[in-house]
Structure formats: structure tokens, C-alpha cells
Design an enzyme around this catalytic site. Structure first.
Site, PDB file in Angstrom:
ATOM      1  N   GLU A 128       0.802  -1.219   0.000  1.00  0.00           N
ATOM      2  CA  GLU A 128       0.000   0.000   0.000  1.00  0.00           C
ATOM      3  C   GLU A 128       0.841   1.279   0.000  1.00  0.00           C
ATOM      4  OE1 GLU A 128      -2.899  -0.224   3.132  1.00  0.00           O
ATOM      5  OE2 GLU A 128      -3.907  -1.956   2.251  1.00  0.00           O
ATOM      6  N   GLU A 185      -5.019  -8.557   0.789  1.00  0.00           N
ATOM      7  CA  GLU A 185      -5.677  -8.180   2.039  1.00  0.00           C
ATOM      8  C   GLU A 185      -7.158  -8.024   1.779  1.00  0.00           C
ATOM      9  OE1 GLU A 185      -4.425  -4.808   4.355  1.00  0.00           O
ATOM     10  OE2 GLU A 185      -2.297  -5.246   4.060  1.00  0.00           O
TER      11      GLU A 185
END
Length: 483
Positions: free
Chosen positions: A180, A386
Site C-alpha cells: 500500500e 488483504e
């Protein structure tokens, strides 16, 4: 990222309604600072998250990751727990300051030995290790020298990647460079709700570029030391951006946020260039002169896979000058925006129920995301690296934790993954966030994402109902027909 056969001793005979492809990886994911603790042991030095969490007012309740869930000392038990659940893969991150305390120079072997032991234990239980090199714990010494807004950090990251790759490359086949990078850049340097807590839109854009560059340089460094079978990718958290209406103003708001949330990374990663509209939109902040000749070519390295993290969609519109209240982008509360030069955009909640994070539940966004990336990067395998939800979990009088809301969330999102596969997306695996309740960044220990409940006072692990349900899915290779 190669896959393994998910049939194993103990395969349930329960009826399966929606079956996933053979070899689909069933995993869970964690991050070093959120679970390891032991922040002063074996040569580890402070990361930006150590500094940030110890700064008054930055983290709920003054919580820190000093102890977290003590995984550094309990890792064998945690791996045994994964094996008991029937997981076939585990994505974890390496703590940069545990391996290379100043972000420069030789490695601390005691730090590398911890990860060697963890990987060996995973392999002994038939669990595939997936290593993430950077999940936000930049060595504080590098931040003191300027952090990700400075070009030098990208070179330091490549050096670190080579060190870890050389140490674990004989054991680990699958490598994620960055997790991320949007959060690292825009929450860490824009809104300041993540470490290092800076609030400078120019620094955020510079950080985004140098994270991209760091990925490219680290990919090359890894491939120079890893066996040919190794696979290198990245985990992004793209925003599934939806316009509130079909009006030209709302559609332009969507375009603007899509550039800042998504194409600032996929442009150079997949096409070798930053989008023209992104450069035009942010011209009031920067002329992008920090992008040097050859940078985008260095960033555009071959990707063996792309990891996608998804929780909830974003709904945007043109800004209403009469509107007040918090910014509903799901990225924490701050007077400073993580969206440079996007004051003309408002964020709204998508319809539907909310998790404990106040995030709307909408599995359709995951199908859309996977199909979008299948189209953008044809031939590149995809993984959901995720996905999960926080809820208000409690231990009942019998010592159990029942979390039917999380089971519904997971069932809906796994069905969404299957829908994308049915429509042609090459999705090879799913990593539940998270294995364990843990330190949830600026929310401290208030938010529980784990399939396994952790009593933070005793460190006792209690698998929730969702862990039992996910174990059934992993062992059967599909969603139960009787749900």
C-alpha cells in the site's frame, strides 16, 4: 507467485457450493510492527512507527507496538495455529529496522535469523511464505534524513531488498516489494494520520514517486540475487472510485481521485509514465521535476503478480460549498487532506451496513477491482493480498468469540472473488486480513480485524467463529453450500 495444491490430510467432506480453482492459495496476512513487539531486542532500532506511536496524541489511547501480540516470541505457536486452520500461505512483512537498523550498511544477522526460523517453520507445516519487504516501518534514521520524499531512500530500499533476498531467497519464492504505497505517501506525508505524521502535499507526491522508484530498484535488486523461479510483485490498495451521480462535475471528481489514488502508481508501473491529467491536476503543488530521466523506465519492471488490497469503495462528488463535517474517505480524521489539489471533491459513504471502522460493506467493489486489473494487466496473475473487516468482538461466558458479521463479510467477498474468476480474472489466491487481532495503526488496539482473538493482557489466542469458518473454506477449496 506460484500456487500449491490445497488438498491435504483433514480435507472436510462438507458439501461445497462454490468451488475455487485447484491450487488456489488460502492465506492470511500480517505486518511486522502490528504483531512482533520486541522493538528493542536483537539490535532492532526505532522505525517511524515507533516514533509516531510514542508521540502524544497520534495513536488512540497512547497505544504503541512495543509489545503488540508478542509474535517475536510466540511465532512457533502462531505458525502451528495457521497449520491447524489449514492455511496454505502466509504473507508477513520483514521489519526493516530489525534487519538493517540505520537503513544502511550490513545486516544484523540476529534479525535475519528470526525470519529464517519463521520461514523454515512455515515450510515444515506446508505453508507457503510470502514476504513483504516494506509494510510502513521505515528506519527512523532514514526519515530523519528526509524519508520517502528524498530520492536517496529509494536507493536505500533497493540495498535492503537485496540483503533480505540474498538471506531468504533459497527458502522464499514469492516477494512483495511494497504494501500500500498510497498509504505510505499520502497518509504519512499528506494528512499526517500515519507515520511519520507530516502534512505537506508536495512531500506526499514526492514520496509517491520515490516509493514507485524504490519498487523498481528493489525489483531489480531482488532478481539479481534470487533464483529464476522466484516471483516479484507489489501489493496496492486501489480505490474503487464511484461517482455519486452521472453529472459531468461528479464524473470529473471521480477522474481526479482515480488519478491520485490509483493511476499515480499504475501509470508508471504498467505504462511507464505518469498520467497527463494527474500532472495537470497537481500543477499548483509541483511541476514534478523530481522525476528524472529514466525513472519511469526503472519503475516499469516486469511484474510476476499484482496483489490487491480491498475493504470498501469510495463514492465521490463535486464539492458542495455548504457541506460540513468529517471527510468520509475512510482514511482517518485530520485537518489536512491526503488528496493534493483535490479540494473540489467531496467523499460520501456507499450504501449498506458499516464495519467497526465505519467502512461500508460492498463486495461488488472487489469484483470490479479484480476485473479492472485483469484488463489493465492482461497475463499478470492477481492475488487478493488483504481483505477483511473489524467488528466489536467479545469473549462470551464460555470463552468463545462469535463473529457472524465477519463470516457474512468474508462469504460475500469470497463470492465476489469467485465472480471475478468466472468472468475471466486470473486470481490465484486470497489472504485474509488478518490472522490475529493486533495494533491497528493510529487506532491502536481498539479495532479488531483478526480471525483469531487476542487477549492483549495475557496474549492468549482464541480462534473466532470466523476462523473455524475460514478453515472449512481453506480445507474444502470452496464456499460451504449450507451457509
Amino acid at each position: 507467485m506460484t500456487t500449491t495444491d490445497n488438498t491435504s490430510p483433514g480435507l472436510t467432506d462438507a458439501p461445497v457450493g462454490t468451488r475455487f480453482p485447484a491450487g488456489f492459495l488460502w492465506g492470511s496476512a500480517t505486518a511486522a510492527y502490528q504483531i512482533e513487539g520486541a522493538v528493542r531486542e536483537d539490535g532492532r532500532t526505532p522505525s517511524i512507527w515507533d516514533t509516531f506511536s510514542h508521540t502524544p496524541g497520534k495513536v488512540a489511547n497512547g497505544d504503541t507496538g512495543d509489545v503488540a501480540v508478542d509474535h517475536y516470541h510466540r511465532w512457533r505457536d502462531d505458525v502451528r495455529l495457521m497449520a491447524d486452520l489449514g492455511l496454505t500461505a502466509y504473507r508477513f512483512s520483514v521489519a526493516w529496522p530489525r534487519v538493517q537498523p540505520t537503513g544502511r550498511g550490513p545486516a544484523v544477522q540476529r534479525g535475519l535469523d528470526f525470519y529464517r526460523g519463521l520461514v523454515d517453520e512455515l515450510l515444515s507445516h506446508g505453508i507457503k511464505p510470502v514476504v513483504t519487504l516494506y509494510h510502513w516501518d521505515l528506519p527512523q534514521e532514514l526519515e530523519s534524513a528526509g524519508g520517502w520524499p528524498e530520492r536517496e531512500t529509494a536507493y536505500r530500499f533497493a540495498e535492503y531488498a537485496g540483503i533480505v533476498g540474498e538471506a531468504l531467497g533459497d527458502r522464499v519464492e514469492s516477494w512483495v516489494t511494497l504494501n500500500e504505497p498510497w498509504c505510505s505517501a499520502f497518509l504519512g506525508y499528506g494528512s499526517g494520520v500515519h507515520a511519520p505524521g507530516r502534512t505537506d502535499p508536495l512531500a506526499a507526491l514526492r514520496a509517491a514517486h520515490h516509493l514507485n522508484l524504490g519498487h523498481g530498484l528493489a525489483s531489480s535488486a531482488l532478481r539479481s540475487v534470487l533464483p529464476a523461479r522466484a516471483q516479484v510483485g507489489i501489493s496496492l490498495n486501489p480505490s474503487v472510485v464511484r461517482a455519486r451521480t452521472d453529472s459531468p462535475a461528479d464524473l470529473d471528481a471521480r477522474r481526479r481521485i482515480d488519478a491520485l489514488a490509483n493511476r499515480v502508481f499504475t501509470g508508471p508501473l504498467l505504462k511507464g509514465a505518469y498520467p497527463r491529467d494527474l500532472l495537470e491536476d497537481t500543477a499548483s503543488v509541483t511541476d514534478w521535476s523530481f522525476v528524472r530521466d529514466g525513472d519511469t523506465e526503472a519503475i516499469r519492471q516486469p511484474l510476476d503478480f499484482i496483489g490487491l488490497n480491498y475493504y470498501t469503495p469510495a463514492v465521490v462528488s463535486a464539492a458542495d460549498p455548504n457541506r460540513s463535517g468529517p471527510r468520509l474517505d475512510g482514511h482517518g480524521s485530520s485537518e489536512h487532506t491526503p488528496w493534493p489539489a483535490a479540494d473540489s471533491v467531496d467523499f460520501h459513504h456507499a450504501p449498506g451496513e458499516l464495519t467497526a471502522m465505519n467502512w461500508p460493506v460492498d463486495p461488488t467493489g472487489l469484483t470490479d477491482l479484480l476485473l479492472d486489473y485483469a484488463a489493465q494487466a492482461p497475463g499478470v496473475p492477481l492475488y487478493v493480498t488483504e481483505n477483511g473487516a473489524a467488528y466489536e468482538d467479545v469473549v462470551d461466558a464460555d470463552g468463545r468469540v462469535h463473529d457472524p458479521d465477519r463470516i457474512r463479510y468474508l462469504h460475500g467477498h469470497l463470492a465476489a472473488v469467485h465472480a471475478a474468476i468466472e468472468q475471466g480474472a486470473d486470481v490465484r489466491g486470497y489472504f485474509l486480513w488478518s490472522l490475529l487481532d493486533n495494533f491497528e495503526w493510529a487506532y491502536g488496539y481498539d479495532k479488531r480485524f483478526g480471525a483469531v482473538y487476542v487477549d492483549y493482557e495475557t496474549q492468549r489466542r482464541i480462534p473466532k467463529s470466523s476462523a473455524t469458518w475460514y478453515s472449512r473454506v481453506a480445507r474444502s477449496g470452496g464456499l460451504p453450500a449450507d451457509d
